[in-house]
Enzyme design. Structure first.
Site, PDB file in Angstrom:
ATOM      1  N   CYS A  17       6.019   4.844 -14.118  1.00 32.40           N
ATOM      2  CA  CYS A  17       6.134   3.433 -14.446  1.00 32.40           C
ATOM      3  C   CYS A  17       7.519   3.243 -15.060  1.00 32.40           C
ATOM      4  CB  CYS A  17       5.038   3.045 -15.436  1.00 32.40           C
ATOM      5  SG  CYS A  17       4.708   1.290 -15.488  1.00 32.40           S
ATOM      6  N   CYS A  89       3.924   0.519 -10.788  1.00 31.53           N
ATOM      7  CA  CYS A  89       4.520  -0.807 -10.968  1.00 31.53           C
ATOM      8  C   CYS A  89       5.595  -1.001  -9.909  1.00 31.53           C
ATOM      9  CB  CYS A  89       5.071  -0.998 -12.379  1.00 31.53           C
ATOM     10  SG  CYS A  89       6.570  -0.098 -12.789  1.00 31.53           S
ATOM     11  N   CYS A  96      12.522   4.071  -8.074  1.00 34.34           N
ATOM     12  CA  CYS A  96      12.073   5.463  -8.216  1.00 34.34           C
ATOM     13  C   CYS A  96      13.103   6.420  -7.637  1.00 34.34           C
ATOM     14  CB  CYS A  96      10.741   5.653  -7.493  1.00 34.34           C
ATOM     15  SG  CYS A  96      10.046   7.305  -7.723  1.00 34.34           S
TER      16      CYS A  96
END
Length: 146
Positions: A17, A89, A96
């Site tokens: 997250c 999320c 990422c």
């Protein structure tokens, strides 16, 4: 005692997250609750903050242990081997980093309960709702792998 081989190790799951303060912590704790004997579970954040006290409260209300939860950054984990890297999320999904040793990558976008406004009770209601949504997703995910 010998080190376990790659074939005898439990599959490793990393929940990501943005802040690692709520959703990823909930996902980690809930997967540990339902299948901690089958998976090695961690969570981390792209921009780690402080564990939200409402995360702890929402989990403890349903009997999920929280004393081991700790906010962690993703950077030290980038070269580790994970079976699953799961973002929880949209922002973490979009930003990422590449985990070159991850076998599977999944996205489970949930609302950010930390962004909830209002009284503590109103905010806690949002944390409870998100916790329950994550709980449902984790249970269905575990059932698919049983």
């Amino acid at each position: 005692m010998t080190e376990p081989t790659q074939t005898t190790r439990k599959p490793r799951v990393l929940f990501l997250c943005t802040g690692n303060t709520a959703r990823s912590q909930m996902a980690q704790a809930l997967l540990e609750k339902y299948a901690g004997d089958k998976y090695d579970v961690m969570s981390a954040g792209l921009e780690p903050g402080t564990l939200n006290p409402l995360t702890v409260k929402a989990l403890e209300e349903v009997g999920v242990p929280t004393d081991h939860l700790a906010v962690k950054p993703t950077t030290p984990l980038l070269q580790e081997h994970f079976t699953f890297v799961i973002t929880v999320c949209d922002r973490a999904e979009q930003n990422c980093p590449i985990f070159p040793h991850a076998i599977y990558r999944e996205s489970w976008p949930f609302e950010d309960p930390a962004a909830a406004q209002g009284s503590e009770e109103e905010r806690l209601e949002v944390f409870r709702r998100v916790r329950d949504e994550i709980d449902e997703k984790v249970q269905s995910w575990v059932a698919l792998r049983a």
